[in-house]
Design a protein around this motif. Structure first.
Motif, mmCIF file in Angstrom:
data_model
loop_
_atom_site.group_PDB
_atom_site.id
_atom_site.type_symbol
_atom_site.label_atom_id
_atom_site.label_comp_id
_atom_site.label_asym_id
_atom_site.label_seq_id
_atom_site.Cartn_x
_atom_site.Cartn_y
_atom_site.Cartn_z
ATOM 1 N N TRP A 17 0.733 11.306 -10.891
ATOM 2 C CA TRP A 17 -0.176 11.732 -9.813
ATOM 3 C C TRP A 17 -0.087 13.216 -9.513
ATOM 4 N N TRP A 25 -8.353 13.777 -11.086
ATOM 5 C CA TRP A 25 -9.155 13.344 -9.921
ATOM 6 C C TRP A 25 -9.701 14.558 -9.177
ATOM 7 N N GLY A 59 -2.116 6.626 0.251
ATOM 8 C CA GLY A 59 -2.812 7.160 -0.920
ATOM 9 C C GLY A 59 -4.168 7.715 -0.535
ATOM 10 N N GLY A 61 -5.643 10.326 -1.414
ATOM 11 C CA GLY A 61 -6.409 10.999 -2.460
ATOM 12 C C GLY A 61 -7.088 12.236 -1.896
ATOM 13 N N ASP A 83 0.321 10.688 0.775
ATOM 14 C CA ASP A 83 -0.019 10.665 -0.645
ATOM 15 C C ASP A 83 1.090 11.372 -1.417
ATOM 16 N N ILE A 84 1.332 10.865 -2.625
ATOM 17 C CA ILE A 84 2.410 11.399 -3.456
ATOM 18 C C ILE A 84 1.974 12.649 -4.216
ATOM 19 N N SER A 85 0.663 12.897 -4.252
ATOM 20 C CA SER A 85 0.102 13.907 -5.158
ATOM 21 C C SER A 85 -0.193 15.225 -4.443
ATOM 22 N N LEU A 88 -3.941 16.389 -5.058
ATOM 23 C CA LEU A 88 -4.943 15.630 -4.299
ATOM 24 C C LEU A 88 -4.851 15.947 -2.801
ATOM 25 N N ALA A 109 4.366 12.376 0.330
ATOM 26 C CA ALA A 109 5.530 11.496 0.324
ATOM 27 C C ALA A 109 5.259 10.313 -0.586
ATOM 28 N N ASN A 110 6.320 9.665 -1.024
ATOM 29 C CA ASN A 110 6.185 8.393 -1.724
ATOM 30 C C ASN A 110 6.184 7.299 -0.659
ATOM 31 N N ALA A 111 5.044 6.661 -0.475
ATOM 32 C CA ALA A 111 4.905 5.664 0.599
ATOM 33 C C ALA A 111 5.828 4.469 0.382
ATOM 34 N N ARG A 127 -7.611 2.621 0.220
ATOM 35 C CA ARG A 127 -8.615 2.367 -0.803
ATOM 36 C C ARG A 127 -7.950 2.692 -2.136
ATOM 37 N N PHE A 128 -7.590 1.656 -2.861
ATOM 38 C CA PHE A 128 -7.046 1.785 -4.222
ATOM 39 C C PHE A 128 -5.765 2.626 -4.295
ATOM 40 N N PHE A 132 0.486 1.129 -7.165
ATOM 41 C CA PHE A 132 1.260 2.012 -8.039
ATOM 42 C C PHE A 132 2.748 2.004 -7.702
ATOM 43 N N PHE A 133 3.203 0.996 -6.957
ATOM 44 C CA PHE A 133 4.601 0.980 -6.535
ATOM 45 C C PHE A 133 5.483 0.292 -7.573
HETATM 46 C C1 LIG Z 1 -6.663 5.558 -7.352
HETATM 47 S S1 LIG Z 1 -6.226 6.889 -6.316
HETATM 48 C C2 LIG Z 1 -7.174 6.535 -4.858
HETATM 49 C C3 LIG Z 1 -7.298 7.730 -3.956
HETATM 50 C C4 LIG Z 1 -8.169 7.519 -2.715
HETATM 51 N N1 LIG Z 1 -7.648 6.514 -1.834
HETATM 52 C C5 LIG Z 1 -9.590 7.166 -3.144
HETATM 53 O O1 LIG Z 1 -9.949 5.973 -3.094
HETATM 54 O O2 LIG Z 1 -10.318 8.085 -3.541
HETATM 55 C C6 LIG Z 1 -4.583 6.424 -5.845
HETATM 56 C C7 LIG Z 1 -3.942 7.365 -4.850
HETATM 57 O O3 LIG Z 1 -2.687 6.832 -4.464
HETATM 58 C C8 LIG Z 1 -1.717 7.870 -4.494
HETATM 59 N N2 LIG Z 1 -0.399 7.269 -4.731
HETATM 60 C C9 LIG Z 1 0.026 6.628 -5.850
HETATM 61 N N3 LIG Z 1 1.282 6.192 -5.681
HETATM 62 C C10 LIG Z 1 1.662 6.560 -4.435
HETATM 63 C C11 LIG Z 1 2.863 6.413 -3.674
HETATM 64 N N4 LIG Z 1 3.913 5.787 -4.173
HETATM 65 N N5 LIG Z 1 2.897 6.931 -2.424
HETATM 66 C C12 LIG Z 1 1.830 7.577 -1.903
HETATM 67 N N6 LIG Z 1 0.676 7.752 -2.574
HETATM 68 C C13 LIG Z 1 0.588 7.245 -3.815
HETATM 69 C C14 LIG Z 1 -2.189 8.774 -5.613
HETATM 70 O O4 LIG Z 1 -1.657 10.070 -5.549
HETATM 71 C C15 LIG Z 1 -3.695 8.745 -5.419
HETATM 72 O O5 LIG Z 1 -4.122 9.699 -4.496
#
Ligand SMILES: C[S@@+](CC[C@H](N)C(=O)[O-])C[C@H]1O[C@@H](n2cnc3c(N)ncnc32)[C@H](O)[C@@H]1O
Length: 282
Positions: A17, A25, A59, A61, A83-85, A88, A109-111, A127-128, A132-133
């Motif tokens: 990410w 993204w 997340g 995004g 968000d981890i990224s 983004l 942060a890593n949620a 939303r999506f 990813f955990f």
């Molecule tokens: C598929 S994207 C969706 C982004 C946004 N919610 C959207 O629908 O446009 C997944 C998002 O989850 C974040 N993400 C993934 N693993 C995460 C984690 N462990 N903690 C926080 N955010 C995370 C990614 O960085 C990314 O922004």
């Protein structure tokens, strides 16, 4: 799974990410936001964020859903977006900080593992962003603790590949040109990790949630031009992941691009998808 294996998965997602999917993204943010806009309508109809509520968004995004939620909770509401990224979040900040919402905090942060406030939110929403955990039960236990007793969890995840022709079709074409992907466990972190409703229910129940519902919802995604559809197919979803994995030489990539263009040009539009709307109480 052993602790070092979990850490390896977490490190891989951090890298993905921050260095691979996140920058991708950002590069296609306007197109992705248009594509996924119909999901927000369904997600917000299920979550019903109300004026003055406190929301934890997982997340965020580039912040499209965040902006829609801020409009619902109004200036009295609070929203913590995690968000981890870094790339983004930078995009989300550029979009959201000019709104000058007094209750907005965006946090890298890593949620799944980093500290979250306890019993502080009326709604945990995504939303999506929750597929990813490394250990989803750990993550959802923490989301449950972050909720107030009368709060709610509502998120959108993708249903299976067969119900998502906007991904299935390009994936078949990519496999025909690049070969099969390296096999990975079906529930490994990734966009399709939650596509089995029974598995989602099991995770949430093990995390202590109640009144769990997983509702499949067919919908039409935002449509791009043919050029944009080809770009999406080559860079996102299972076909994009296969291109990333196989790293084809320029001639193979060009052949694949041509085949995508021909096939997607012939296909019926608009792009059809099925999402899962998941609801639960703490
Ligand atoms: C598929 S994207 C969706 C982004 C946004 N919610 C959207 O629908 O446009 C997944 C998002 O989850 C974040 N993400 C993934 N693993 C995460 C984690 N462990 N903690 C926080 N955010 C995370 C990614 O960085 C990314 O922004």
């Amino acid at each position: 799974m052993s602790a070092p294996d979990l850490e390896k998965l977490r490190a891989a997602q951090w890298r993905n990410w921050n260095e691979v999917s996140g920058p991708k993204w950002v590069a296609y943010a306007a197109l992705m936001e248009r594509r996924l806009a119909p999901v927000d309508e369904a997600l917000l109809a299920a979550a019903r964020p109300r004026p003055g509520e406190a929301v934890l968004e997982i997340g965020t995004g580039s912040g499209a859903t965040t902006e829609a939620v801020l409009a619902k909770i109004g200036p009295e509401g609070r929203l913590l977006g995690v968000d981890i990224s870094a790339p983004l979040l930078e995009r989300a900040r550029a979009r959201l900080l000019p709104l000058h919402h007094p209750g907005l905090e965006l946090r890298q942060a890593n949620a799944e593992t980093d500290p979250l406030p306890e019993a502080a939110f009326d709604l945990v929403l995504s939303r999506f962003g929750v597929m990813f955990f490394a250990d989803p039960v750990v993550a959802f236990r923490r989301f449950r603790s972050a909720l107030r007793p009368a709060g709610r969890l509502v998120f959108a995840a993708w249903a299976g590949l067969a119900e998502n022709p906007h991904w299935e079709r390009p994936f078949a074409i990519a496999r025909a040109h690049l070969g099969e992907p390296t096999p990975r466990p079906p529930r490994a972190p990734g966009p399709l990790a939650f596509s089995d409703p029974a598995y989602v229910e099991e995770i949430l129940a093990r995390a202590g949630f109640q009144a769990i519902s997983v509702t499949p919802l067919p919908l039409t995604l935002g449509e791009g031009s043919l050029d944009e559809e080809v770009e999406l197919a080559l860079r996102f979803g299972p076909s994009g992941a296969l291109v990333e994995e196989k790293r084809p030489d320029p001639a193979t990539f060009e052949r694949l691009q041509r085949a995508m263009r021909e096939a997607l040009g012939r296909d019926a539009k608009p792009p059809r998808a099925t999402i899962l709307i998941v609801r639960a109480a703490p």
